[in-house]
Design an enzyme around this catalytic site. Sequence first.
Site, PDB file in Angstrom:
ATOM      1  N   GLU A   9     -12.110   4.963   1.402  1.00  0.00           N
ATOM      2  CA  GLU A   9     -13.017   5.148   2.546  1.00  0.00           C
ATOM      3  C   GLU A   9     -12.368   6.160   3.483  1.00  0.00           C
ATOM      4  OE1 GLU A   9     -15.392   0.934   3.117  1.00  0.00           O
ATOM      5  OE2 GLU A   9     -13.469   1.145   4.114  1.00  0.00           O
TER       6      GLU A   9
ATOM      7  N   ASN B  11     -15.155  -3.797   3.800  1.00  0.00           N
ATOM      8  CA  ASN B  11     -14.705  -5.082   4.345  1.00  0.00           C
ATOM      9  C   ASN B  11     -15.752  -5.693   5.263  1.00  0.00           C
ATOM     10  OD1 ASN B  11     -12.311  -5.280   2.988  1.00  0.00           O
ATOM     11  ND2 ASN B  11     -11.127  -4.216   4.562  1.00  0.00           N
TER      12      ASN B  11
ATOM     13  N   ASN C  54      -6.505  -1.924  -2.637  1.00  0.00           N
ATOM     14  CA  ASN C  54      -5.385  -2.538  -3.323  1.00  0.00           C
ATOM     15  C   ASN C  54      -5.818  -3.091  -4.690  1.00  0.00           C
ATOM     16  OD1 ASN C  54      -2.943  -3.797  -3.806  1.00  0.00           O
ATOM     17  ND2 ASN C  54      -3.338  -5.510  -2.434  1.00  0.00           N
TER      18      ASN C  54
ATOM     19  N   HIS D  58      -8.618   5.042   3.897  1.00  0.00           N
ATOM     20  CA  HIS D  58      -8.452   3.644   3.508  1.00  0.00           C
ATOM     21  C   HIS D  58      -8.473   3.477   1.988  1.00  0.00           C
ATOM     22  CE1 HIS D  58     -10.215  -0.684   3.590  1.00  0.00           C
ATOM     23  NE2 HIS D  58      -8.922  -0.697   3.418  1.00  0.00           N
TER      24      HIS D  58
ATOM     25  N   LYS E 149       1.782   0.710  15.147  1.00  0.00           N
ATOM     26  CA  LYS E 149       1.249   1.987  14.657  1.00  0.00           C
ATOM     27  C   LYS E 149       1.356   3.053  15.756  1.00  0.00           C
ATOM     28  CE  LYS E 149      -2.029   0.088  11.198  1.00  0.00           C
ATOM     29  NZ  LYS E 149      -1.498   0.342   9.882  1.00  0.00           N
TER      30      LYS E 149
ATOM     31  N   GLU F 256      -0.314  -3.964   9.923  1.00  0.00           N
ATOM     32  CA  GLU F 256      -1.603  -3.828  10.614  1.00  0.00           C
ATOM     33  C   GLU F 256      -1.455  -4.314  12.063  1.00  0.00           C
ATOM     34  OE1 GLU F 256      -4.017  -2.222   9.567  1.00  0.00           O
ATOM     35  OE2 GLU F 256      -5.966  -3.182   9.745  1.00  0.00           O
TER      36      GLU F 256
ATOM     37  N   SER G 106      -6.812  -1.140   7.469  1.00  0.00           N
ATOM     38  CA  SER G 106      -7.990  -1.700   6.813  1.00  0.00           C
ATOM     39  C   SER G 106      -8.997  -2.216   7.821  1.00  0.00           C
ATOM     40  CB  SER G 106      -7.598  -2.797   5.828  1.00  0.00           C
ATOM     41  OG  SER G 106      -6.665  -3.657   6.394  1.00  0.00           O
TER      42      SER G 106
ATOM     43  N   MET H 125       0.819  -1.205   0.000  1.00  0.00           N
ATOM     44  CA  MET H 125       0.000   0.000   0.000  1.00  0.00           C
ATOM     45  C   MET H 125       0.859   1.263   0.000  1.00  0.00           C
ATOM     46  SD  MET H 125      -2.872  -1.289  -0.287  1.00  0.00           S
ATOM     47  CE  MET H 125      -3.974   0.094  -0.159  1.00  0.00           C
TER      48      MET H 125
HETATM   49  P1  NAI Z   1       2.979  -4.702   3.727  1.00  0.00           P
HETATM   50  O1  NAI Z   1       3.299  -5.869   4.593  1.00  0.00           O
HETATM   51  O2  NAI Z   1       3.108  -4.844   2.275  1.00  0.00           O
HETATM   52  O3  NAI Z   1       3.870  -3.457   4.169  1.00  0.00           O
HETATM   53  C1  NAI Z   1       4.009  -3.084   5.502  1.00  0.00           C
HETATM   54  C2  NAI Z   1       5.121  -2.081   5.677  1.00  0.00           C
HETATM   55  O4  NAI Z   1       5.237  -1.812   7.055  1.00  0.00           O
HETATM   56  C3  NAI Z   1       6.464  -2.559   5.198  1.00  0.00           C
HETATM   57  O5  NAI Z   1       7.135  -1.459   4.612  1.00  0.00           O
HETATM   58  C4  NAI Z   1       7.163  -2.967   6.497  1.00  0.00           C
HETATM   59  O6  NAI Z   1       8.564  -2.858   6.462  1.00  0.00           O
HETATM   60  C5  NAI Z   1       6.601  -1.964   7.448  1.00  0.00           C
HETATM   61  N1  NAI Z   1       6.627  -2.420   8.845  1.00  0.00           N
HETATM   62  C6  NAI Z   1       6.406  -3.667   9.322  1.00  0.00           C
HETATM   63  N2  NAI Z   1       6.487  -3.672  10.648  1.00  0.00           N
HETATM   64  C7  NAI Z   1       6.736  -2.398  11.008  1.00  0.00           C
HETATM   65  C8  NAI Z   1       6.945  -1.758  12.259  1.00  0.00           C
HETATM   66  N3  NAI Z   1       6.895  -2.439  13.402  1.00  0.00           N
HETATM   67  N4  NAI Z   1       7.209  -0.433  12.257  1.00  0.00           N
HETATM   68  C9  NAI Z   1       7.262   0.279  11.107  1.00  0.00           C
HETATM   69  N5  NAI Z   1       7.074  -0.278   9.901  1.00  0.00           N
HETATM   70  C10 NAI Z   1       6.832  -1.592   9.854  1.00  0.00           C
HETATM   71  O7  NAI Z   1       1.521  -4.248   4.168  1.00  0.00           O
HETATM   72  P2  NAI Z   1       0.407  -3.506   3.320  1.00  0.00           P
HETATM   73  O8  NAI Z   1      -0.417  -4.509   2.662  1.00  0.00           O
HETATM   74  O9  NAI Z   1       1.039  -2.429   2.526  1.00  0.00           O
HETATM   75  O10 NAI Z   1      -0.465  -2.873   4.474  1.00  0.00           O
HETATM   76  C11 NAI Z   1      -0.115  -1.659   5.134  1.00  0.00           C
HETATM   77  C12 NAI Z   1      -1.340  -1.098   5.789  1.00  0.00           C
HETATM   78  O11 NAI Z   1      -2.345  -0.895   4.806  1.00  0.00           O
HETATM   79  C13 NAI Z   1      -1.962  -2.008   6.822  1.00  0.00           C
HETATM   80  O12 NAI Z   1      -2.497  -1.220   7.848  1.00  0.00           O
HETATM   81  C14 NAI Z   1      -3.063  -2.726   6.059  1.00  0.00           C
HETATM   82  O13 NAI Z   1      -4.104  -3.177   6.894  1.00  0.00           O
HETATM   83  C15 NAI Z   1      -3.526  -1.605   5.157  1.00  0.00           C
HETATM   84  N6  NAI Z   1      -4.197  -2.015   3.932  1.00  0.00           N
HETATM   85  C16 NAI Z   1      -3.790  -3.111   3.223  1.00  0.00           C
HETATM   86  C17 NAI Z   1      -4.453  -3.477   2.067  1.00  0.00           C
HETATM   87  C18 NAI Z   1      -4.027  -4.660   1.267  1.00  0.00           C
HETATM   88  O14 NAI Z   1      -4.808  -5.141   0.438  1.00  0.00           O
HETATM   89  N7  NAI Z   1      -2.810  -5.139   1.425  1.00  0.00           N
HETATM   90  C19 NAI Z   1      -5.610  -2.701   1.574  1.00  0.00           C
HETATM   91  C20 NAI Z   1      -5.894  -1.524   2.349  1.00  0.00           C
HETATM   92  C21 NAI Z   1      -5.228  -1.228   3.508  1.00  0.00           C
END
Ligand code: NAI
Length: 705
Positions: free
Chosen positions: A461, A499, A452, A449, A406, A401, A428, A323
């Site tokens: 959202e 969702n 993807n 929000h 966070k 997440e 999400s 994201m």
């Molecule tokens: P991802 O796993 O692809 O990326 C997560 C990022 O967070 C990475 O850059 C990682 O290095 C970093 N990270 C991991 N642990 C961390 C920590 N403790 N402190 C700081 N950074 C950290 O995840 P994605 O899919 O990009 O999701 C990110 C957010 O977007 C989440 O809140 C997720 O719920 C939300 N989201 C995801 C969707 C999806 O379809 N993948 C859709 C809409 C929202």
Amino acid sequence: MMKHLKYSQDKEGVATILFDHATLDVNLLSEEVLLELEVLIEKLSQNDELKTVLFKSAKEGIFIAGADINEIKSLTTQEQALAKVRQGRRILSSIATLKVPTIAIIDGAALGGGFELALACDYRIATENPKCKIGLPEVSLGVMPGFGGTVRLRELIGLQKAMELILGSKQLNGKKAEHLGLVDACVPSGYLSFKEAEFIAAINSEKGREKILSKRHKPTLLERLGSALIFSFTEKEVAKKTKGKYPAPLEVIHHFKKIQDMNFYEALESETQSFAKLALTPESKHLISLFFTSERLKHDSGVGKDVQAKPLHRAAVFGGGTMGSGILWLFSKIDIPVRLKVRGEQQIAETLQAVNKNYMAIKKRGRLSQREIELKLDLISADTGFRGFEMSDIAIEAIVEDVSAKETLYKILETQLDKEAIIATNTSSLSVSTLARSLKYPERFVGMHFFNPVNRMPLVEVIRGDKTSDGSVATVIALAKRAGKTPIVVGDCPGFLVNRLLIPYIVEAVHMFEEGESFERIDTLLLDFGMPMGPFRLVDEVGLDVGYKVAKVLEEGYGSRMKTAPIFECIYSDMGLLGKKKGRGFYTYIKNSSEVNEAVNALVTQKHSFSDDEILDRTLLVMVNEASRALEEGVVDNAAYLDMAMVMGTGFPPFRGGLLAYADERGIESVVARLKVLSTLYGARFEPSRLLMTMVQEKRKFYKE
Ligand code: NAI
């Protein structure tokens, strides 16, 4: 006395008809305007002084935006539809038969009926004004041009290009319109009056006229001898795209085939008949209704009119995963300098690679040049620490997440960011109000929000926490609109809106698999219903980890009615499957092909086959039931916004008008009766909501007639 048109004539006999709708910001060819035009054209046809007629608009950025869609939506009988469209056709034909040259001066949007008017003129001049959009997008509203546009366009640019333009509902800028032959010239807006005079002089000389007309389309060999080939290719393309669910494109092809051996007037009448047929289809009514909702959303700031959005000059993105990279790309695309924070150098490279991939896809479609892309990439900077973020007006958090990860980040952000900067989370499923608890200034914290993949999904959202200020909401809404997205404000409940509805649908499908049904069959049935993909392919696409985690959040939030299917846990936790990203989920993926994952299939030994109706009802009505609860709780403002969110966030078939429009069409009474049966068979999760029961009692629908 004219209300919407102004008329003037100079001493050289050049007349100007100026469209200037008296009560709207745009010009529309409503019945009232058309009738006014008819009287005027009739007068002009008897004016001996007349040498040339120019059609222009007094509205900034608009020539004529189209016919009045409200009038199309209100057609209920074949007779009405025929009468309506014949009237428009007759009036535009009266322009075409004027004895003097007619020129449409297009310095803004000329769409649908507006462009049909331009087509009825002898010549067309467009400008380089970025607001100049030219096309016949009626098919996107489930109808087709009906004022003679299909026939005149085929004459002007040939069968193949005419079908492409109409079937694709394409809107071209002035330069592209000139290239395609839709207009005779495209000139810089600033030189318009000078170029106009030059053009009039040219068409008044034989040589000049010949030069202009020599550039017009001449039928190609393929068009003359191979139209069957053009039709068969187009039919295949349309079938692939629409799977036969949309009557308009099919009717357009049928119409062009039919008119091949007709004369001009017969062809016009054939167009009229086809239009009238389409205007009465439920698909058209639904598509028009979604169009109105999208217009409404464009003007909805989500807060009171007096609340100002904060101007955004610089942005920051925290997290460079799926994201984060999408959001980073989006900021650069809309020319906002953006700084990325990730945890390691390697991640910077990976994130930039993902950004570049999005740009390459745009470049392939010819929308941006390499130079333009480089300029946009120059707007991105990155850091593995927290340096250089103090200038950001907004920070979007897209890290893992996890509440504590966070919250830890927000604590740092409050020390590093300007205290006026907005912090938006892309969570999400986590509660925005809960996440805001750790903040010193929770009023600047808001949920944004994205879906993807960010580059393709139009919905955002916007979630207001209990302390979020109106200004923060207005700012992210304005940002989403600036990025070309459709923002919808939703309540801060588990799963927010989309969702919250989509996960029960997926879980219900998984329940059926667990009970012995083939998941491939469930996918096929829902694909056939019109969903872009079935629930199992969807969860593979999103990631089983993401899907499962959100399902758990919902289970925790809503209790037994959202209990996940145990087999879901087994597939994700025990088998460790993640879906398409790792090549294995419900399906296995090798390069561009996929097949059923037999290891997953083997988990269920007892087979049981449900009827098609049972499968559709269980998956769809579980969503309808939850949607009615969300509506009753005020999670979203109204049924139309909910439907739009489902169309934009999940691809719920637009030709059905959305989930609640589908429920209305089935009849609320029948939906409730079916839910009652399902609840006796499968448990309380199907018990009809209070709102649905009340609606039955009061004989109400989600949409007013
Ligand atoms: P991802 O796993 O692809 O990326 C997560 C990022 O967070 C990475 O850059 C990682 O290095 C970093 N990270 C991991 N642990 C961390 C920590 N403790 N402190 C700081 N950074 C950290 O995840 P994605 O899919 O990009 O999701 C990110 C957010 O977007 C989440 O809140 C997720 O719920 C939300 N989201 C995801 C969707 C999806 O379809 N993948 C859709 C809409 C929202």
